[in-house]
Design a protein around this motif. Structure first.
Motif, PDB file in Angstrom:
ATOM      1  N   PRO A 270       3.993  -2.133  -5.602  1.00 24.79           N
ATOM      2  CA  PRO A 270       3.175  -1.948  -6.796  1.00 24.79           C
ATOM      3  C   PRO A 270       2.189  -0.794  -6.647  1.00 24.79           C
ATOM      4  O   PRO A 270       1.613  -0.590  -5.588  1.00 24.79           O
ATOM      5  CB  PRO A 270       2.440  -3.280  -6.942  1.00 24.79           C
ATOM      6  CG  PRO A 270       2.404  -3.848  -5.561  1.00 24.79           C
ATOM      7  CD  PRO A 270       3.661  -3.371  -4.890  1.00 24.79           C
ATOM      8  N   VAL A 271       2.044  -0.057  -7.715  1.00 19.79           N
ATOM      9  CA  VAL A 271       1.111   1.056  -7.748  1.00 19.79           C
ATOM     10  C   VAL A 271      -0.280   0.518  -8.079  1.00 19.79           C
ATOM     11  O   VAL A 271      -0.421  -0.326  -8.962  1.00 19.79           O
ATOM     12  CB  VAL A 271       1.553   2.088  -8.813  1.00 19.79           C
ATOM     13  CG1 VAL A 271       0.490   3.129  -9.063  1.00 19.79           C
ATOM     14  CG2 VAL A 271       2.854   2.741  -8.381  1.00 19.79           C
ATOM     15  N   PRO A 272      -1.321   0.977  -7.380  1.00 20.70           N
ATOM     16  CA  PRO A 272      -2.677   0.529  -7.714  1.00 20.70           C
ATOM     17  C   PRO A 272      -3.100   1.124  -9.057  1.00 20.70           C
ATOM     18  O   PRO A 272      -3.476   2.289  -9.141  1.00 20.70           O
ATOM     19  CB  PRO A 272      -3.528   1.050  -6.560  1.00 20.70           C
ATOM     20  CG  PRO A 272      -2.746   2.177  -5.982  1.00 20.70           C
ATOM     21  CD  PRO A 272      -1.303   1.893  -6.248  1.00 20.70           C
ATOM     22  N   GLN A 273      -2.989   0.337 -10.081  1.00 22.37           N
ATOM     23  CA  GLN A 273      -3.299   0.813 -11.428  1.00 22.37           C
ATOM     24  C   GLN A 273      -4.768   1.209 -11.537  1.00 22.37           C
ATOM     25  O   GLN A 273      -5.639   0.547 -11.003  1.00 22.37           O
ATOM     26  CB  GLN A 273      -2.960  -0.264 -12.457  1.00 22.37           C
ATOM     27  CG  GLN A 273      -1.467  -0.572 -12.535  1.00 22.37           C
ATOM     28  CD  GLN A 273      -0.639   0.657 -12.870  1.00 22.37           C
ATOM     29  OE1 GLN A 273      -0.882   1.319 -13.873  1.00 22.37           O
ATOM     30  NE2 GLN A 273       0.339   0.968 -12.035  1.00 22.37           N
ATOM     31  N   GLY A 274      -4.991   2.302 -12.229  1.00 23.29           N
ATOM     32  CA  GLY A 274      -6.359   2.780 -12.423  1.00 23.29           C
ATOM     33  C   GLY A 274      -6.827   3.751 -11.364  1.00 23.29           C
ATOM     34  O   GLY A 274      -7.881   4.359 -11.510  1.00 23.29           O
ATOM     35  N   ALA A 275      -6.053   3.916 -10.285  1.00 21.06           N
ATOM     36  CA  ALA A 275      -6.448   4.886  -9.270  1.00 21.06           C
ATOM     37  C   ALA A 275      -6.292   6.287  -9.861  1.00 21.06           C
ATOM     38  O   ALA A 275      -5.276   6.582 -10.478  1.00 21.06           O
ATOM     39  CB  ALA A 275      -5.580   4.733  -8.025  1.00 21.06           C
ATOM     40  N   PRO A 276      -7.274   7.144  -9.682  1.00 19.14           N
ATOM     41  CA  PRO A 276      -7.230   8.463 -10.326  1.00 19.14           C
ATOM     42  C   PRO A 276      -6.098   9.357  -9.829  1.00 19.14           C
ATOM     43  O   PRO A 276      -5.704  10.280 -10.507  1.00 19.14           O
ATOM     44  CB  PRO A 276      -8.596   9.070 -10.000  1.00 19.14           C
ATOM     45  CG  PRO A 276      -9.075   8.333  -8.809  1.00 19.14           C
ATOM     46  CD  PRO A 276      -8.484   6.954  -8.898  1.00 19.14           C
TER      47      PRO A 276
ATOM     48  N   GLU B 187       2.026   6.716 -15.885  1.00 19.94           N
ATOM     49  CA  GLU B 187       3.339   6.174 -16.224  1.00 19.94           C
ATOM     50  C   GLU B 187       4.054   5.535 -15.033  1.00 19.94           C
ATOM     51  O   GLU B 187       5.055   4.849 -15.197  1.00 19.94           O
ATOM     52  CB  GLU B 187       4.231   7.264 -16.839  1.00 19.94           C
ATOM     53  CG  GLU B 187       4.651   8.367 -15.892  1.00 19.94           C
ATOM     54  CD  GLU B 187       3.628   9.481 -15.706  1.00 19.94           C
ATOM     55  OE1 GLU B 187       3.934  10.456 -15.009  1.00 19.94           O
ATOM     56  OE2 GLU B 187       2.496   9.381 -16.240  1.00 19.94           O
ATOM     57  N   VAL B 188       3.538   5.719 -13.816  1.00 24.48           N
ATOM     58  CA  VAL B 188       4.176   5.149 -12.627  1.00 24.48           C
ATOM     59  C   VAL B 188       3.669   3.729 -12.414  1.00 24.48           C
ATOM     60  O   VAL B 188       2.463   3.503 -12.330  1.00 24.48           O
ATOM     61  CB  VAL B 188       3.895   6.022 -11.382  1.00 24.48           C
ATOM     62  CG1 VAL B 188       4.478   5.387 -10.134  1.00 24.48           C
ATOM     63  CG2 VAL B 188       4.435   7.427 -11.577  1.00 24.48           C
ATOM     64  N   LYS B 189       4.593   2.798 -12.336  1.00 23.22           N
ATOM     65  CA  LYS B 189       4.228   1.392 -12.133  1.00 23.22           C
ATOM     66  C   LYS B 189       4.558   0.891 -10.733  1.00 23.22           C
ATOM     67  O   LYS B 189       3.999  -0.082 -10.267  1.00 23.22           O
ATOM     68  CB  LYS B 189       4.941   0.502 -13.160  1.00 23.22           C
ATOM     69  CG  LYS B 189       4.626   0.874 -14.599  1.00 23.22           C
ATOM     70  CD  LYS B 189       3.148   0.756 -14.891  1.00 23.22           C
ATOM     71  CE  LYS B 189       2.840   1.172 -16.320  1.00 23.22           C
ATOM     72  NZ  LYS B 189       1.515   1.715 -16.479  1.00 23.22           N
TER      73      LYS B 189
END
Length: 196
Positions: free
Chosen positions: A123-129, A134-136
């Motif tokens: 899993p991609v750390p959502q919200g990381a700058p 679009e990458v999940k």
């Protein structure tokens, strides 16, 4: 140990062998340094060899946590106390940074060994700058390639810093650090203190 990665038979072996080789190269830049030298920022940047090793350990821990899906917030923070990840603090030693790096590498290797499919989603750390919106997810394969890239980049930084500190270069350092039998280069030796 050889100067280059030995022949590899498959993708997993190739990825883990190249990561191990880049780790060796980064560690070799610290060979024979004092804590003070390891803190030296020998260029226009604030990077130091000890700080780069400290960062590599934390970076590898961060990515291994993602692979095993442990959550540490939405962004990668260099240091929870607000310190500078790329420098050794006065209370930190090079030996501690190297030990932390060895522990992080051992943990990464154990986690990767237990994953049957390098295509497994991470899993991609959502919200990381630094993550495209679009990458999940990434794959374990992608994480290994990123760790190789990151370690090699910082190994290059460390090479330049080390050569600036005392003129030492990669092959002589590695020959000395690993006590190569019949080395084809003169192993690095600490300069003798000047008398008089």
């Amino acid at each position: 140990m050889p100067r280059v990665v030995p022949p590899v038979a498959d993708e997993r072996t190739a990825l883990t062998a190249y990561l191990a080789h880049q780790r060796r190269a980064l560690r070799a830049t610290a060979y024979g340094l004092t804590d003070e030298q390891a803190r030296t920022a020998a260029s226009a940047s604030r990077l130091s060899i000890g700080g780069l090793i400290k960062h590599a350990a934390r970076c590898e821990g961060f990515w291994t946590d993602l692979v095993v899906q442990r959550r540490h917030g939405t962004r990668h923070r260099a240091d929870e106390s607000g310190g500078d990840e790329f420098q050794l603090a006065p209370e930190e030693s090079l030996a501690e940074a190297l030990a932390a790096y060895a522990a992080a590498a051992e943990r990464t290797d154990a986690v990767i060994a237990g994953i049957p499919d390098l295509g497994q989603a991470v899993p991609v750390p959502q919200g990381a700058p630094w993550v495209p919106a679009e990458v999940k997810e990434w794959s374990v394969r992608w994480v290994l390639l990123h760790l190789i890239e990151e370690t090699a980049r910082h190994g290059g930084h460390a090479d330049v810093i080390r050569e600036t500190i005392d003129g030492a270069t990669f092959d002589p350092l590695l020959a000395a650090a690993e006590a190569w039998p019949d080395p084809w280069v003169q192993p690095w030796e600490a300069a003798s203190p000047r008398v008089g």
